[in-house]
Write a protein that holds these residues in place. Sequence first.
Motif, short mmCIF file in Angstrom:
data_model
loop_
_atom_site.label_atom_id
_atom_site.label_comp_id
_atom_site.label_asym_id
_atom_site.label_seq_id
_atom_site.Cartn_x
_atom_site.Cartn_y
_atom_site.Cartn_z
N LEU A 187 0.81 -1.21 0.00
CA LEU A 187 0.00 0.00 0.00
C LEU A 187 0.85 1.27 0.00
O LEU A 187 0.52 2.24 -0.68
N PHE A 188 1.92 1.27 0.78
CA PHE A 188 2.68 2.50 1.00
C PHE A 188 3.95 2.61 0.16
O PHE A 188 4.50 3.70 0.02
N ASN A 189 4.44 1.49 -0.36
CA ASN A 189 5.69 1.53 -1.13
C ASN A 189 5.58 0.60 -2.33
O ASN A 189 6.41 -0.29 -2.52
N PRO A 190 4.56 0.81 -3.18
CA PRO A 190 4.28 -0.16 -4.25
C PRO A 190 5.35 -0.26 -5.31
O PRO A 190 5.49 -1.30 -5.95
N THR A 191 6.14 0.79 -5.52
CA THR A 191 7.18 0.75 -6.55
C THR A 191 8.58 0.64 -5.95
O THR A 191 9.56 0.57 -6.68
N GLY A 192 8.66 0.66 -4.62
CA GLY A 192 9.95 0.57 -3.96
C GLY A 192 10.66 1.90 -3.79
O GLY A 192 11.77 1.95 -3.26
N SER A 193 10.04 2.99 -4.24
CA SER A 193 10.68 4.31 -4.14
C SER A 193 9.81 5.31 -3.39
O SER A 193 9.94 6.51 -3.56
N GLY A 194 8.91 4.81 -2.58
CA GLY A 194 8.04 5.71 -1.82
C GLY A 194 6.78 6.03 -2.60
O GLY A 194 6.59 5.60 -3.74
N SER A 195 5.90 6.80 -1.98
CA SER A 195 4.65 7.18 -2.62
C SER A 195 4.05 8.35 -1.86
O SER A 195 4.48 8.69 -0.76
N GLY A 196 3.03 8.95 -2.46
CA GLY A 196 2.31 10.01 -1.77
C GLY A 196 1.62 9.50 -0.53
O GLY A 196 1.47 10.24 0.46
#
Length: 557
Positions: free
Chosen positions: A241-250
């Motif tokens: 939910l919070f780090n779906p691409t491995g580089s953080g998220s909004g």
Amino acid sequence: MHIDSRDWLRAGVVCVAFVGAAVLGSPRAHADAGPATAPAPQTSPSEQARLARGREIRSVLLTLLDQVDADGGTWPDKPPQTDEGRGSLVYSKPEQFGEPGLLYQQQVVVHELAEKHPDGVWVGYADGHVEFAPTPSDLAACKDQLRMIRDVASKYHNTWGPNPETSVDPKTVAPKLAGELTLRILDPEGRPVPRALVGAKTHRGDGYSPPDERVMFWTEPKALPAVTDSDGEVVLPASLLFNPTGSGSGYLDLGTAPLVVLDERRDLIALEELPLSDFGGGKARTVRLRPACHITADLTSFGLAEVGKGLDHTEAYAAKPGMGLVRALFSFSSHGQVDLLVPPGDYGVYVAEHHCYPVTRFVHVGPSDHHLTLHLDLPPRRQPAELAGHPAPELRGIKVWKNGGPVTLAELHGKVVLLDFWGCWCGVCNVSMPELMKLYDRYKDKGLVIVAIHDDSVESIAEMDRKLQSVRKDLWGGRDLPFLIALDGGGDKRIPGTGQFTRGATNAAYHVWLYPTTYLIGRDGTVLRSLRIDPDKPAEIEKTIDELVNARSGEGK
């Protein structure tokens, strides 16, 4: 245009990408080529009369907004005196919220007299759009929007809610991202729900037709939804939910992510927010599904119809008031339709079409409401192309400069000027800046002047520079912007001829609503065209600039 999850969650202006959409001008100015117009559906005389009334109240509303513009943004105390409006309309002066000049656009400012129109009344809003209210309860619902947004507006000075100021590095919260949360899904009677779909967003409409994309996570490639077991339970990792691409998220920046659970067989749904603190340590959470309400929309655009065009691709989402950045319910249609599924509660329903300004309609969905239809008319968007061939509006309201200045366009007469409207919060803007740097390096001594006009979302150069620290390092190779930078001022300003606001006086004068927006101005001060700075097509941009700086007049075709 691609905007990753971190960008669109942080952006103060929504940028929506539509497939195959062309550009249309406002009916009050030039209209460029657009999609082929579909044959107009046959309508009854009574329906034609109803739509004609809608066009009349839109005309009254635009006249009123023009008067507000002429009066420096001050709304009149008395109703507009027009041929259509005299004696047949109810006028309400919109309220101001908090800071001077802060006004929320979901306010009804004018509507028809219900006594004269028992079939329903047309309603005009402060943002320039109109809506049809078929019943007195629908009219009351139009006016009830202030109740739903008042607390959010007072707290955040907007209807979106909190907007993160800084990015969270996933490495700093790695232990939390490694945690899990057990969800137990129950139906309205408290029984476990097996085979329920669990994810971070749901899609509806013909643009999202595959059944396996009804519920999804923000991952690439697309992750299928989690599915509850026979006991109605499912385990979610925080990273999904919070780090779906491995580089953080909004969502990581906000510390809160959306959760949507859907039981399509029984038309049950839940929409909740999950804080990162809920994950780890064997924690569990119970989620109760509720009967779903289908929100659809009967959409028109009188402004597009005036130039012989119709609505094209339409995108919509629904979010709880103050949770606009944690939205999870989406709809996309290639036929100008809206289809959203929501549980009971209050929602902001955002409807956008490529050629129009978006409309946000706040609605209340009761426990017994199973279907809700909105009758919205979308106002056509003023396009940058409208300014082509006209004298460039002078820079106005600029509060501070960097790398030189102050300058005026009059002082730059004889130069080719590139105006780039941007914001440090805009990921697409920041990605395109290296191309502007290359243009500056190559043409700064050949008659090209670049002015990057930042919207009025920062107070100072120091604040802007602080927010760009990681951008300079990660995207600009450690280099700072070398050309003139102007911080626009004046706060929220109305785009002329509309009820829409943008941040800054110069931004408003140039009809800037989407970022980045870039203009080329010829040596004689005439707007030549708008320009897209595409890092993937640098040769096309350089060819355009070459022609301009090498032409004696600077007026390329």
